[in-house]
Scaffold this motif. Structure first.
Motif, PDB file in Angstrom:
ATOM      1  N   GLU A  23       0.825  -1.226  -0.012  1.00  0.00           N
ATOM      2  CA  GLU A  23       0.328  -0.003  -0.082  1.00  0.00           C
ATOM      3  C   GLU A  23       1.015   1.299   0.042  1.00  0.00           C
ATOM      4  O   GLU A  23       0.410   2.100  -0.717  1.00  0.00           O
ATOM      5  CB  GLU A  23      -0.910  -0.078   1.227  1.00  0.00           C
ATOM      6  CG  GLU A  23      -1.823  -1.216   1.064  1.00  0.00           C
ATOM      7  CD  GLU A  23      -3.078  -1.114   2.044  1.00  0.00           C
ATOM      8  OE1 GLU A  23      -2.907  -0.483   3.065  1.00  0.00           O
ATOM      9  OE2 GLU A  23      -4.202  -1.469   1.876  1.00  0.00           O
ATOM     10  N   LYS A  24       1.963   1.227   0.988  1.00  0.00           N
ATOM     11  CA  LYS A  24       2.700   2.298   0.796  1.00  0.00           C
ATOM     12  C   LYS A  24       3.949   1.990   1.589  1.00  0.00           C
ATOM     13  O   LYS A  24       4.134   0.960   2.272  1.00  0.00           O
ATOM     14  CB  LYS A  24       2.052   3.561   1.750  1.00  0.00           C
ATOM     15  CG  LYS A  24       1.614   3.397   3.071  1.00  0.00           C
ATOM     16  CD  LYS A  24       1.175   4.698   3.739  1.00  0.00           C
ATOM     17  CE  LYS A  24       0.705   4.131   4.815  1.00  0.00           C
ATOM     18  NZ  LYS A  24       0.014   5.341   5.778  1.00  0.00           N
ATOM     19  N   PHE A  25       5.214   2.941   1.456  1.00  0.00           N
ATOM     20  CA  PHE A  25       6.299   2.524   2.252  1.00  0.00           C
ATOM     21  C   PHE A  25       7.046   4.005   2.629  1.00  0.00           C
ATOM     22  O   PHE A  25       6.491   5.004   1.840  1.00  0.00           O
ATOM     23  CB  PHE A  25       7.367   1.840   1.296  1.00  0.00           C
ATOM     24  CG  PHE A  25       7.415   2.461   0.042  1.00  0.00           C
ATOM     25  CD1 PHE A  25       8.641   3.514   0.086  1.00  0.00           C
ATOM     26  CD2 PHE A  25       6.760   2.236  -1.002  1.00  0.00           C
ATOM     27  CE1 PHE A  25       8.936   3.876  -1.338  1.00  0.00           C
ATOM     28  CE2 PHE A  25       7.003   2.856  -2.284  1.00  0.00           C
ATOM     29  CZ  PHE A  25       8.125   3.542  -2.358  1.00  0.00           C
ATOM     30  N   ASP A  26       7.750   4.011   3.734  1.00  0.00           N
ATOM     31  CA  ASP A  26       8.584   5.072   3.931  1.00  0.00           C
ATOM     32  C   ASP A  26       9.465   5.367   3.001  1.00  0.00           C
ATOM     33  O   ASP A  26      10.338   4.375   2.440  1.00  0.00           O
ATOM     34  CB  ASP A  26       9.451   4.882   5.352  1.00  0.00           C
ATOM     35  CG  ASP A  26       8.283   4.797   6.478  1.00  0.00           C
ATOM     36  OD1 ASP A  26       7.068   5.066   6.360  1.00  0.00           O
ATOM     37  OD2 ASP A  26       8.627   3.995   7.581  1.00  0.00           O
ATOM     38  N   ALA A  27       9.831   6.803   2.671  1.00  0.00           N
ATOM     39  CA  ALA A  27      10.713   7.072   1.430  1.00  0.00           C
ATOM     40  C   ALA A  27      12.117   6.647   1.872  1.00  0.00           C
ATOM     41  O   ALA A  27      12.880   6.197   0.888  1.00  0.00           O
ATOM     42  CB  ALA A  27      10.726   8.501   1.409  1.00  0.00           C
ATOM     43  N   ALA A  28      12.466   6.405   3.208  1.00  0.00           N
ATOM     44  CA  ALA A  28      13.750   6.042   3.508  1.00  0.00           C
ATOM     45  C   ALA A  28      14.442   4.620   3.466  1.00  0.00           C
ATOM     46  O   ALA A  28      15.195   4.137   3.386  1.00  0.00           O
ATOM     47  CB  ALA A  28      14.089   6.356   5.130  1.00  0.00           C
ATOM     48  N   GLY A  53       9.709  -1.147   7.254  1.00  0.00           N
ATOM     49  CA  GLY A  53       9.344   0.181   6.898  1.00  0.00           C
ATOM     50  C   GLY A  53       8.042   0.149   5.662  1.00  0.00           C
ATOM     51  O   GLY A  53       7.522   1.229   5.551  1.00  0.00           O
ATOM     52  N   ALA A  54       7.581  -0.677   5.336  1.00  0.00           N
ATOM     53  CA  ALA A  54       6.529  -0.766   4.353  1.00  0.00           C
ATOM     54  C   ALA A  54       4.849  -1.137   4.984  1.00  0.00           C
ATOM     55  O   ALA A  54       5.032  -1.741   5.915  1.00  0.00           O
ATOM     56  CB  ALA A  54       6.830  -1.767   3.087  1.00  0.00           C
ATOM     57  N   THR A  55       4.106  -0.630   4.214  1.00  0.00           N
ATOM     58  CA  THR A  55       2.803  -0.984   4.932  1.00  0.00           C
ATOM     59  C   THR A  55       2.087  -2.040   3.680  1.00  0.00           C
ATOM     60  O   THR A  55       1.967  -1.691   2.367  1.00  0.00           O
ATOM     61  CB  THR A  55       1.749   0.131   4.916  1.00  0.00           C
ATOM     62  OG1 THR A  55       2.104   0.948   5.745  1.00  0.00           O
ATOM     63  CG2 THR A  55       0.350  -0.356   5.165  1.00  0.00           C
TER      64      THR A  55
END
Length: 160
Positions: free
Chosen positions: A98-103, A154-156
């Motif tokens: 669905e989404k993830f941290d840019a880092a 760090g990802a969803t």
């Protein structure tokens, strides 16, 4: 005198003897083909299945219209089967990012490459398209492990 009266058909054991060498080569050929198919990547298997269905003339043009149109065109028996499938317990899941941290983008790309057979470029493009289905038809235990690993870095991700 006709030809059918003079033609003598060999006995069954003789036919088996004659066809046994052909059966062995046929088995060897089928085993070789199966081994080659198993060595393909998932993407190559998908492309091969489309090509194989096309060569057999099994293209299904109604599926591009939508599942409802395909079910109505196929008749009530197919619609009833689809209802039964929905009622059965789900055994195969899709993993959706669905989404993830840019880092964590690089870590996510590396992890996606570990459970798919994608190259670096394809994995990067897929991750950048989030939300996207990363893998389809995965058994529950394997899917949960992949989702847990993605969340850890760090990802969803969710199961569908």
């Amino acid at each position: 005198m006709s030809l059918s009266r003079t033609l003598r058909i060999p006995s069954l054991p003789l036919l088996r003897l004659l066809s046994s060498s052909a059966a062995e080569s046929r088995d060897e050929k089928l085993n070789r083909i199966a081994d080659e198919l198993l060595s393909l990547t998932p993407r190559e298997r998908h492309d091969y299945s489309i090509l194989f269905r096309h060569k057999l003339g099994l293209t299904n043009w109604t599926s591009s219209v939508g599942p409802a149109a395909a079910a109505s065109a196929a008749g009530p028996s197919v619609a009833a089967e689809e209802e039964e499938k929905k009622e059965e317990e789900k055994t195969a899941f899709d993993i959706k990012l669905e989404k993830f941290d840019a880092a964590a983008k690089i870590k996510v790309i590396k992890e996606v490459r570990t459970f798919t057979d994608l190259g670096l470029k394809e994995a990067k493009e897929m991750v950048e398209k989030a939300p996207v289905v990363l893998k389809k038809g995965v058994i529950k235990e394997e899917a949960q492990a992949i989702v847990a690993k993605l969340k850890e870095i760090g990802a969803t991700a969710v199961l569908e």
